[in-house]
Scaffold this motif. Sequence first.
Motif, PDB file in Angstrom:
ATOM      1  N   ASP A  96       0.861  -1.183   0.000  1.00 55.18           N
ATOM      2  CA  ASP A  96       0.000   0.000   0.000  1.00 55.18           C
ATOM      3  C   ASP A  96       0.899   1.235   0.000  1.00 55.18           C
ATOM      4  OD1 ASP A  96      -2.209   1.648   0.092  1.00 55.18           O
ATOM      5  OD2 ASP A  96      -2.805   1.125   2.128  1.00 55.18           O
ATOM      6  N   TRP A  97       0.307   2.389   0.091  1.00 57.37           N
ATOM      7  CA  TRP A  97       1.073   3.629   0.180  1.00 57.37           C
ATOM      8  C   TRP A  97       1.742   3.756   1.551  1.00 57.37           C
ATOM      9  CZ3 TRP A  97       2.163   7.789  -3.037  1.00 57.37           C
ATOM     10  CH2 TRP A  97       1.641   7.686  -4.332  1.00 57.37           C
ATOM     11  N   LEU A  98       2.894   4.418   1.565  1.00 56.22           N
ATOM     12  CA  LEU A  98       3.574   4.788   2.794  1.00 56.22           C
ATOM     13  C   LEU A  98       3.826   6.295   2.757  1.00 56.22           C
ATOM     14  CD1 LEU A  98       5.090   1.951   1.589  1.00 56.22           C
ATOM     15  CD2 LEU A  98       6.080   2.044   3.859  1.00 56.22           C
ATOM     16  N   VAL A  99       3.951   6.896   3.921  1.00 55.22           N
ATOM     17  CA  VAL A  99       4.351   8.296   4.023  1.00 55.22           C
ATOM     18  C   VAL A  99       5.754   8.326   4.619  1.00 55.22           C
ATOM     19  CG1 VAL A  99       3.901  10.514   5.167  1.00 55.22           C
ATOM     20  CG2 VAL A  99       2.001   9.184   4.229  1.00 55.22           C
ATOM     21  N   ALA A 100       6.614   9.182   4.064  1.00 54.66           N
ATOM     22  CA  ALA A 100       7.973   9.343   4.581  1.00 54.66           C
ATOM     23  C   ALA A 100       8.196  10.819   4.923  1.00 54.66           C
ATOM     24  CB  ALA A 100       8.999   8.883   3.548  1.00 54.66           C
ATOM     25  N   LEU A 101       8.794  11.069   6.081  1.00 52.83           N
ATOM     26  CA  LEU A 101       9.034  12.434   6.540  1.00 52.83           C
ATOM     27  C   LEU A 101      10.523  12.729   6.557  1.00 52.83           C
ATOM     28  CD1 LEU A 101       6.498  12.677   9.518  1.00 52.83           C
ATOM     29  CD2 LEU A 101       6.123  13.133   7.082  1.00 52.83           C
ATOM     30  N   THR A 112      -0.178  15.360  14.039  1.00 51.78           N
ATOM     31  CA  THR A 112      -1.287  15.465  13.092  1.00 51.78           C
ATOM     32  C   THR A 112      -1.098  14.522  11.912  1.00 51.78           C
ATOM     33  OG1 THR A 112      -1.627  17.776  13.718  1.00 51.78           O
ATOM     34  CG2 THR A 112      -2.610  17.070  11.645  1.00 51.78           C
ATOM     35  N   ILE A 113       0.139  14.392  11.425  1.00 54.31           N
ATOM     36  CA  ILE A 113       0.403  13.481  10.306  1.00 54.31           C
ATOM     37  C   ILE A 113       0.151  12.026  10.709  1.00 54.31           C
ATOM     38  CG2 ILE A 113       2.247  12.570   8.815  1.00 54.31           C
ATOM     39  CD1 ILE A 113       3.347  15.499   8.742  1.00 54.31           C
ATOM     40  N   ILE A 114       0.526  11.657  11.928  1.00 49.53           N
ATOM     41  CA  ILE A 114       0.227  10.300  12.414  1.00 49.53           C
ATOM     42  C   ILE A 114      -1.279  10.076  12.428  1.00 49.53           C
ATOM     43  CG2 ILE A 114       0.318   8.776  14.441  1.00 49.53           C
ATOM     44  CD1 ILE A 114       3.074  10.058  15.081  1.00 49.53           C
ATOM     45  N   ARG A 115      -2.017  11.072  12.886  1.00 49.93           N
ATOM     46  CA  ARG A 115      -3.481  10.984  12.925  1.00 49.93           C
ATOM     47  C   ARG A 115      -4.061  10.874  11.511  1.00 49.93           C
ATOM     48  NH1 ARG A 115      -7.390  15.382  15.899  1.00 49.93           N
ATOM     49  NH2 ARG A 115      -9.276  14.118  15.967  1.00 49.93           N
ATOM     50  N   LEU A 116      -3.483  11.624  10.572  1.00 46.86           N
ATOM     51  CA  LEU A 116      -3.931  11.555   9.177  1.00 46.86           C
ATOM     52  C   LEU A 116      -3.655  10.178   8.574  1.00 46.86           C
ATOM     53  CD1 LEU A 116      -2.712  15.062   7.989  1.00 46.86           C
ATOM     54  CD2 LEU A 116      -5.094  14.273   7.995  1.00 46.86           C
ATOM     55  N   ILE A 122      -3.186   4.559   6.236  1.00 45.17           N
ATOM     56  CA  ILE A 122      -1.760   4.362   5.946  1.00 45.17           C
ATOM     57  C   ILE A 122      -1.138   3.704   7.173  1.00 45.17           C
ATOM     58  CG2 ILE A 122       0.422   5.489   5.354  1.00 45.17           C
ATOM     59  CD1 ILE A 122      -1.701   5.807   3.177  1.00 45.17           C
ATOM     60  N   LYS A 123      -0.680   2.483   7.010  1.00 49.97           N
ATOM     61  CA  LYS A 123      -0.224   1.696   8.167  1.00 49.97           C
ATOM     62  C   LYS A 123       1.203   2.003   8.606  1.00 49.97           C
ATOM     63  CE  LYS A 123      -4.066  -0.669   8.367  1.00 49.97           C
ATOM     64  NZ  LYS A 123      -5.034  -0.349   9.443  1.00 49.97           N
ATOM     65  N   HIS A 124       2.023   2.503   7.679  1.00 46.32           N
ATOM     66  CA  HIS A 124       3.451   2.689   7.979  1.00 46.32           C
ATOM     67  C   HIS A 124       3.880   4.120   7.681  1.00 46.32           C
ATOM     68  CE1 HIS A 124       3.825  -1.673   8.378  1.00 46.32           C
ATOM     69  NE2 HIS A 124       3.117  -1.759   7.274  1.00 46.32           N
ATOM     70  N   LEU A 232      -2.852  15.613   0.028  1.00 43.78           N
ATOM     71  CA  LEU A 232      -2.225  14.601  -0.826  1.00 43.78           C
ATOM     72  C   LEU A 232      -2.741  13.200  -0.538  1.00 43.78           C
ATOM     73  CD1 LEU A 232       1.394  16.033  -0.775  1.00 43.78           C
ATOM     74  CD2 LEU A 232      -0.210  16.100  -2.683  1.00 43.78           C
ATOM     75  N   LEU A 233      -2.942  12.878   0.739  1.00 40.11           N
ATOM     76  CA  LEU A 233      -3.478  11.546   1.066  1.00 40.11           C
ATOM     77  C   LEU A 233      -4.916  11.408   0.580  1.00 40.11           C
ATOM     78  CD1 LEU A 233      -2.019  10.725   4.609  1.00 40.11           C
ATOM     79  CD2 LEU A 233      -1.229   9.956   2.360  1.00 40.11           C
ATOM     80  N   ASN A 234      -5.656  12.498   0.594  1.00 38.07           N
ATOM     81  CA  ASN A 234      -7.010  12.463   0.031  1.00 38.07           C
ATOM     82  C   ASN A 234      -6.956  12.132  -1.465  1.00 38.07           C
ATOM     83  OD1 ASN A 234      -9.994  13.118   0.320  1.00 38.07           O
ATOM     84  ND2 ASN A 234      -9.406  14.521  -1.319  1.00 38.07           N
ATOM     85  N   GLU A 235      -5.999  12.720  -2.187  1.00 39.83           N
ATOM     86  CA  GLU A 235      -5.859  12.444  -3.607  1.00 39.83           C
ATOM     87  C   GLU A 235      -5.406  11.009  -3.851  1.00 39.83           C
ATOM     88  OE1 GLU A 235      -6.663  14.408  -6.379  1.00 39.83           O
ATOM     89  OE2 GLU A 235      -7.705  15.318  -4.695  1.00 39.83           O
ATOM     90  N   VAL A 236      -4.513  10.513  -2.998  1.00 42.18           N
ATOM     91  CA  VAL A 236      -4.058   9.122  -3.107  1.00 42.18           C
ATOM     92  C   VAL A 236      -5.244   8.164  -2.991  1.00 42.18           C
ATOM     93  CG1 VAL A 236      -2.847   7.305  -1.822  1.00 42.18           C
ATOM     94  CG2 VAL A 236      -1.664   9.436  -2.389  1.00 42.18           C
TER      95      VAL A 236
END
Length: 239
Positions: A96-101, A112-116, A122-124, A232-236
């Motif tokens: 699936d998708w991941l977010v990287a900071l 807030t990003i963790i909550r999003l 997004i699990k990871h 961006l996560l909404n668009e994903v």
Amino acid sequence: MVTKNQIKLVVSLQQKKYRSQHGLFVVEGAKTVNEILEAGLKPYKLFVDEPNKAENFNGVEVVSKSELKQMSSLSNPNGVLGVFYIPNVKKTENTDWLVALDAVRDPGNLGTIIRLCDWFGIKHLICSLDTVDCYNPKVLQATMGSIGRVNVVYMDLLDYLTKTSLPVFGTFMDGDAVYQVKMPKTGIMVMGNEANGISNEITDIVSQKITIPQFGPETTESLNVATATAILLNEVRRS
């Protein structure tokens, strides 16, 4: 009865080095403590400042308001404080998708990003080693319990992104408008530092530069990183 050593331990957990040393972190507030318990994280100690609040928790210790205030990082403690074991980090998955900071430093933004991530499934969440600690009390306040449902991993981000087989998306002012970009089923969304954006090293390995178009007058430099992550996560997920 709570001991001076217990109070000293809880207070010390406001600092990252002691959280790492003891493998413990602190959360405050009945709702957040409940959510973390429901997420399956293991409690070390639970404290309340009134006997009637103890009815909602197992193995809780009733302390005085002054004792709870000594342990709390809040100017006005809300009566429930939990000390939890830091969970073992899970291996990230590429299904699936991941977010990287990349060097996100503000605790409120990370929380807030963790909550999003939790909201959008997004699990990871992958964090560079210089991103703020996810068990910082201010981060935990902002997560509203989502810390128990998102796997937050700290690692050498450049090394990880260099080796991944997933497409790497990055946010830039001169990128392609996100509304015109077809999002794949899996990928990594990189979000940059609040002041400097994505570092030059990470920029070199981004496979797709995207931007959120500005419709109002060009007076705002950029969006807050957490706000941009939400869009961006909404668009994903919409894709």
